[in-house]
Design a protein around this motif. Sequence first.
Motif, PDB file in Angstrom:
ATOM      1  N   ASP A 191      40.880  40.410  42.515  1.00 12.17           N
ATOM      2  CA  ASP A 191      40.537  39.181  43.232  1.00 12.17           C
ATOM      3  C   ASP A 191      39.986  38.082  42.327  1.00 12.17           C
ATOM      4  O   ASP A 191      40.020  36.917  42.672  1.00 12.17           O
ATOM      5  CB  ASP A 191      39.504  39.494  44.327  1.00 12.17           C
ATOM      6  CG  ASP A 191      40.170  40.122  45.521  1.00 12.17           C
ATOM      7  OD1 ASP A 191      41.200  39.586  45.956  1.00 12.17           O
ATOM      8  OD2 ASP A 191      39.679  41.167  46.002  1.00 12.17           O
ATOM      9  N   CYS A 192      39.435  38.468  41.178  1.00 14.47           N
ATOM     10  CA  CYS A 192      38.880  37.461  40.264  1.00 14.47           C
ATOM     11  C   CYS A 192      39.982  36.669  39.564  1.00 14.47           C
ATOM     12  O   CYS A 192      39.712  35.665  38.918  1.00 14.47           O
ATOM     13  CB  CYS A 192      37.997  38.146  39.221  1.00 14.47           C
ATOM     14  SG  CYS A 192      38.928  39.257  38.154  1.00 14.47           S
ATOM     15  N   CYS A 248      41.339  48.554  38.932  1.00  9.62           N
ATOM     16  CA  CYS A 248      41.219  47.633  40.088  1.00  9.62           C
ATOM     17  C   CYS A 248      42.606  47.158  40.517  1.00  9.62           C
ATOM     18  O   CYS A 248      43.373  46.648  39.693  1.00  9.62           O
ATOM     19  CB  CYS A 248      40.343  46.452  39.682  1.00  9.62           C
ATOM     20  SG  CYS A 248      40.331  45.121  40.876  1.00  9.62           S
ATOM     21  N   ASN A 295      31.925  44.443  40.203  1.00  5.17           N
ATOM     22  CA  ASN A 295      31.860  44.836  38.790  1.00  5.17           C
ATOM     23  C   ASN A 295      31.507  43.685  37.855  1.00  5.17           C
ATOM     24  O   ASN A 295      31.503  43.859  36.642  1.00  5.17           O
ATOM     25  CB  ASN A 295      33.227  45.436  38.377  1.00  5.17           C
ATOM     26  CG  ASN A 295      33.139  46.139  37.045  1.00  5.17           C
ATOM     27  OD1 ASN A 295      32.126  46.769  36.739  1.00  5.17           O
ATOM     28  ND2 ASN A 295      34.190  46.011  36.235  1.00  5.17           N
ATOM     29  N   MET A 296      31.229  42.499  38.395  1.00  3.29           N
ATOM     30  CA  MET A 296      30.835  41.399  37.503  1.00  3.29           C
ATOM     31  C   MET A 296      29.316  41.372  37.403  1.00  3.29           C
ATOM     32  O   MET A 296      28.613  41.703  38.353  1.00  3.29           O
ATOM     33  CB  MET A 296      31.358  40.046  38.019  1.00  3.29           C
ATOM     34  CG  MET A 296      32.854  39.860  37.931  1.00  3.29           C
ATOM     35  SD  MET A 296      33.564  40.084  36.271  1.00  3.29           S
ATOM     36  CE  MET A 296      32.917  38.681  35.378  1.00  3.29           C
ATOM     37  N   CYS A 342      34.779  39.515  43.224  1.00  3.36           N
ATOM     38  CA  CYS A 342      35.056  40.895  42.775  1.00  3.36           C
ATOM     39  C   CYS A 342      34.648  41.914  43.846  1.00  3.36           C
ATOM     40  O   CYS A 342      33.461  42.173  44.055  1.00  3.36           O
ATOM     41  CB  CYS A 342      34.300  41.147  41.467  1.00  3.36           C
ATOM     42  SG  CYS A 342      34.434  42.843  40.894  1.00  3.36           S
ATOM     43  N   PRO A 392      37.455  39.525  33.512  1.00  2.00           N
ATOM     44  CA  PRO A 392      37.180  40.798  32.839  1.00  2.00           C
ATOM     45  C   PRO A 392      37.201  40.681  31.314  1.00  2.00           C
ATOM     46  O   PRO A 392      36.665  41.534  30.618  1.00  2.00           O
ATOM     47  CB  PRO A 392      38.317  41.716  33.310  1.00  2.00           C
ATOM     48  CG  PRO A 392      38.838  41.087  34.541  1.00  2.00           C
ATOM     49  CD  PRO A 392      38.608  39.618  34.411  1.00  2.00           C
ATOM     50  N   CYS A 432      37.638  47.749  35.992  1.00  2.00           N
ATOM     51  CA  CYS A 432      38.624  46.659  35.966  1.00  2.00           C
ATOM     52  C   CYS A 432      40.037  47.230  35.775  1.00  2.00           C
ATOM     53  O   CYS A 432      40.986  46.771  36.412  1.00  2.00           O
ATOM     54  CB  CYS A 432      38.316  45.674  34.840  1.00  2.00           C
ATOM     55  SG  CYS A 432      36.929  44.605  35.219  1.00  2.00           S
TER      56      CYS A 432
HETATM   57  S1  SF4 Z   1      36.301  41.831  37.650  1.00  2.00           S
HETATM   58 FE1  SF4 Z   1      36.389  42.855  39.640  1.00  2.00          FE
HETATM   59  S2  SF4 Z   1      38.141  41.957  40.678  1.00  2.00           S
HETATM   60 FE2  SF4 Z   1      38.322  41.460  38.509  1.00  2.00          FE
HETATM   61  S3  SF4 Z   1      39.603  43.064  37.653  1.00  2.00           S
HETATM   62 FE3  SF4 Z   1      37.493  43.709  37.350  1.00  2.00          FE
HETATM   63  S4  SF4 Z   1      36.980  44.937  39.121  1.00  2.00           S
HETATM   64 FE4  SF4 Z   1      38.844  43.793  39.643  1.00  2.00          FE
END
Ligand code: SF4
Length: 489
Positions: free
Chosen positions: A226-227, A222, A270-271, A266, A248, A219
């Motif tokens: 996008d989240c 990143c 990573n979720m 994501c 996150p 995160c």
């Molecule tokens: S959850 Fe996914 S999209 Fe959101 S900050 Fe973390 S890696 Fe990036």
Amino acid sequence: MTPKLQVLNGEEGTHRTQTAERVPADFDLLRLRAIRRLVMWRGFPYFFQGLMLIVFVALAQIGWEHYAPTGANQKLYAKTNLATLLVWGVWWPAMIWIAVLLGRAWCMVCPLELVSNVSERFGRSQGIRQLHVRRWMISGAIIVALYALIQLLVSGAHINRVPAYTSWFLIGLLLMAVITGLAFKDRAFCRGFCPIGQLLATYGRGGMLAVRAGSGQTCGGCTGKDCLMACNRYRPDARSCPGLLNPPRVNSNRDCLVCGQCIKACQPDNMRLLLRPLFHVGDVREPLASWPTTLFVMLVSGFVTWELLTEWPKGEETFLKVPNLVSQWAGVSWSSGYLDGLWALVIVPLGFWTLMWFVVRLLGENSGLSSTWQRMALPVAVVVSAGHMAKALAKFVSWAGFLPVAMTDPVGLNTLEALRVKALAEPTRLLPPVVAAVLGIILVVGGLFFAVREARLAHPNSLSHYLYLVPKVSLTFAFLLIVFGWVLK
Ligand code: SF4
Ligand code: SF4
Ligand code: SF4
């Protein structure tokens, strides 16, 4: 996962996230290919919400304009009509269990979220100037007021026994979802107006299903985010969190509706959709509950006590002696149900919680009334939710036997008549009272165990949590006494 330590530094409201207990391994359900494909599917969760919406509308239609015939037993009619049976005898008890065990899993398929989502999009497409929900609106104050109103209507107008009122209840919820969706942005209905939102947020804190970010490093590095990106919010699918959470950083089940949008959005994948032990030690604990949550827990502590007593008529008669005397004295019989509701939801809890404050003070805790109540609230909520599960079980086993016959006669009037002339025998309970009572006792004792653990995790450096055992043990004792009464009737 690396074991972490969760420590509070002694000042109320401030956390350092380290804990003395080992963080147990969580299982990421997305590792199962079938679940991953389901969650990533464009139709998720809309397809399931749509199905639930069809059921919702069908039940409103089945209950529409149906009242118990004159002289008929209203309570029995509620079990023979499919709308009242499914809403109050199946859905409501199931939701209590699902909330405690799986957090806000119901929200994943909730048709009201779909309705407010569609009306919000429609309003936007029509150029309606939609408002942001104010901070006080999302504090939970409106939700607690609506929940109290519904419980007062249950006790006063018996909306849970009259199919026509149940139908109006469902229609009212749909209308509220439409109106708030048109008027406000960003999942306003769920965040500020859904009457069961506070119940799900409070009971669901220890639920085993949770959406959480995986690696913090991923995160941190990143670039797309996008989240979170506002430009993704109004996409049809794979949206940034529609409820304006920061995925996150989600570290409790309180506000996350497990809708899966951040999982789809994501790009680095990573979720996680985790299955974890109950009351996971890695989640954040608030040392003091907010005021709306505190008021909610006070209210449900009285409501659940009364609900448990409804399974033990002699106990209920004693519990309601005072409001019954008042309504006899006032000579207004129509108001007796509302007086009972006021007694159970407001007066008894106020008395109990004030008494608990006195006792905790006598034992040496030097806090004011308000901070004592706020500190009591979340651990006591665990005992209350366990008591609520016991009542939900007792209700389900006594109502669910009517399901087969209600499926063949959804309106239920023929069944009611057949029962009256004894052409049909009343379906037996799914479990004998003694088994329900034993399970109830196990639930309540289990609730006390987790409540004590929650209090310790919220205040690991404070010895005063021993003083706060008094409210939890007193309520557990009261619940156990009542559940014993179930077999005495
Ligand atoms: S959850 Fe996914 S999209 Fe959101 S900050 Fe973390 S890696 Fe990036
Ligand atoms: S908060 Fe209420 S309306 Fe929103 S998804 Fe959950 S149950 Fe449904
Ligand atoms: S954090 Fe993710 S799963 Fe939770 S409500 Fe937001 S988008 Fe949905």
